[in-house]
Design a protein around this motif. Sequence first.
Motif, PDB file in Angstrom:
ATOM      1  N   PHE A 105       0.827  -1.205   0.000  1.00  0.00           N
ATOM      2  CA  PHE A 105       0.000   0.000   0.000  1.00  0.00           C
ATOM      3  C   PHE A 105       0.862   1.256   0.000  1.00  0.00           C
ATOM      4  N   GLY A 106       2.030   1.199   0.625  1.00  0.00           N
ATOM      5  CA  GLY A 106       2.934   2.340   0.538  1.00  0.00           C
ATOM      6  C   GLY A 106       3.394   2.581  -0.888  1.00  0.00           C
ATOM      7  N   GLN A 107       3.658   1.501  -1.616  1.00  0.00           N
ATOM      8  CA  GLN A 107       4.041   1.635  -3.021  1.00  0.00           C
ATOM      9  C   GLN A 107       2.884   2.153  -3.864  1.00  0.00           C
ATOM     10  N   LEU A 108       1.671   1.651  -3.611  1.00  0.00           N
ATOM     11  CA  LEU A 108       0.504   2.128  -4.357  1.00  0.00           C
ATOM     12  C   LEU A 108       0.313   3.631  -4.165  1.00  0.00           C
ATOM     13  N   THR A 111       3.249   5.649  -6.001  1.00  0.00           N
ATOM     14  CA  THR A 111       3.279   5.594  -7.459  1.00  0.00           C
ATOM     15  C   THR A 111       1.960   6.011  -8.105  1.00  0.00           C
ATOM     16  N   GLY A 112       0.972   6.380  -7.315  1.00  0.00           N
ATOM     17  CA  GLY A 112      -0.317   6.778  -7.876  1.00  0.00           C
ATOM     18  C   GLY A 112      -1.221   5.615  -8.204  1.00  0.00           C
ATOM     19  N   GLY A 113      -0.889   4.423  -7.713  1.00  0.00           N
ATOM     20  CA  GLY A 113      -1.729   3.262  -8.000  1.00  0.00           C
ATOM     21  C   GLY A 113      -3.101   3.339  -7.361  1.00  0.00           C
ATOM     22  N   LEU A 114      -3.224   4.132  -6.293  1.00  0.00           N
ATOM     23  CA  LEU A 114      -4.539   4.278  -5.671  1.00  0.00           C
ATOM     24  C   LEU A 114      -5.523   4.969  -6.604  1.00  0.00           C
ATOM     25  N   ASP A 115      -5.019   5.766  -7.573  1.00  0.00           N
ATOM     26  CA  ASP A 115      -5.911   6.436  -8.514  1.00  0.00           C
ATOM     27  C   ASP A 115      -6.681   5.424  -9.355  1.00  0.00           C
ATOM     28  N   PRO A 187       3.699   8.937   5.140  1.00  0.00           N
ATOM     29  CA  PRO A 187       3.821   9.990   4.125  1.00  0.00           C
ATOM     30  C   PRO A 187       4.754   9.633   2.978  1.00  0.00           C
ATOM     31  N   ARG A 188       5.661   8.667   3.182  1.00  0.00           N
ATOM     32  CA  ARG A 188       6.603   8.281   2.137  1.00  0.00           C
ATOM     33  C   ARG A 188       6.675   6.771   2.052  1.00  0.00           C
ATOM     34  N   GLN A 189       7.008   6.264   0.855  1.00  0.00           N
ATOM     35  CA  GLN A 189       7.090   4.826   0.652  1.00  0.00           C
ATOM     36  C   GLN A 189       8.166   4.200   1.529  1.00  0.00           C
ATOM     37  N   GLU A 190       9.283   4.884   1.673  1.00  0.00           N
ATOM     38  CA  GLU A 190      10.371   4.342   2.492  1.00  0.00           C
ATOM     39  C   GLU A 190       9.940   4.210   3.956  1.00  0.00           C
ATOM     40  N   LEU A 191       9.138   5.156   4.425  1.00  0.00           N
ATOM     41  CA  LEU A 191       8.664   5.086   5.807  1.00  0.00           C
ATOM     42  C   LEU A 191       7.673   3.939   5.984  1.00  0.00           C
ATOM     43  N   ALA A 192       6.851   3.682   4.968  1.00  0.00           N
ATOM     44  CA  ALA A 192       5.931   2.546   5.033  1.00  0.00           C
ATOM     45  C   ALA A 192       6.703   1.234   5.127  1.00  0.00           C
TER      46      ALA A 192
END
Length: 275
Positions: A105-108, A111-115, A187-192
């Motif tokens: 979900f952090g990657q989604l 990268t805008g995959g949630l759109d 807030p960031r993928q790395e933090l997720a």
Amino acid sequence: MSTVPAEALPTSARSVRPRDDEAAAAPLAPSARLLPSLAAVYRAQLSRARVARIPLLFVATFQSIGIMVLMRGVVDGGSEARAVVAGSTVLVVAFVALNLLAQYFGQLRATGGLDHYATLPVPPAAVVLGAAGAYASFTVPGTAFTAVAGSVLFGLPLTHLWILVAVVPLSGAALAGLGAALGLLAPRQELATLLGQLGMSAALLLGVLPAERLPGPIGWARDLLPSTYGVEALAHTFDPHPDWAAVALDLAVCGAVGAVSLAVATWAYRRAAVR
């Protein structure tokens, strides 16, 4: 320039101009119902996880078995052996349902995959529950193999391992909801990714180590971890005469925590999708 009256035009020409009711925007199709949407997302996520996550499932299973082999040198049996086997079994669920789902979900989100999901007429709960269910289901072979291997290694009975039918989905729901919430709120993928790793490490340290050997404050943190109640329920079933009331209570708490964590993950999905 001459003007031709509208009555003199052919019928086909006059019909070009749309009427007011035809010019109005057509209503959108109704949103899909929850259960069909949930089934569709679940099948899609399970297919994706089967292709991309099989190597990681081997890693999770091998990791848990390695921990039990190491603990075999310092734990002979009794309640400590039951805690080690139960904690290592649920650790497979934590690795996949918490760690990998937080990264997914952090990657989604990054990268805008949630759109893509936001444009689909599916309820937000279907997206979260479908992904969580797929990742939790993906852990079934690893947890079963780890539980059997650990029971044989420590000489524990295999009679009541059928309790995994309840432990895996309830623990998986609680951990997957937590993982999804961490991935969506970071807030960031790395933090997720970092939060997912920390959550799995907490499940490792607080779930595998016997509770009686933990200091007081760390024991309180153990009680706050969703997977703890799945570990306790599984550990009780290794007793010669299991306390089924305690097992049922632990499973009920695990289910309640799972419902809350999935609700939080659904709220986090709505919050992330509109940004």
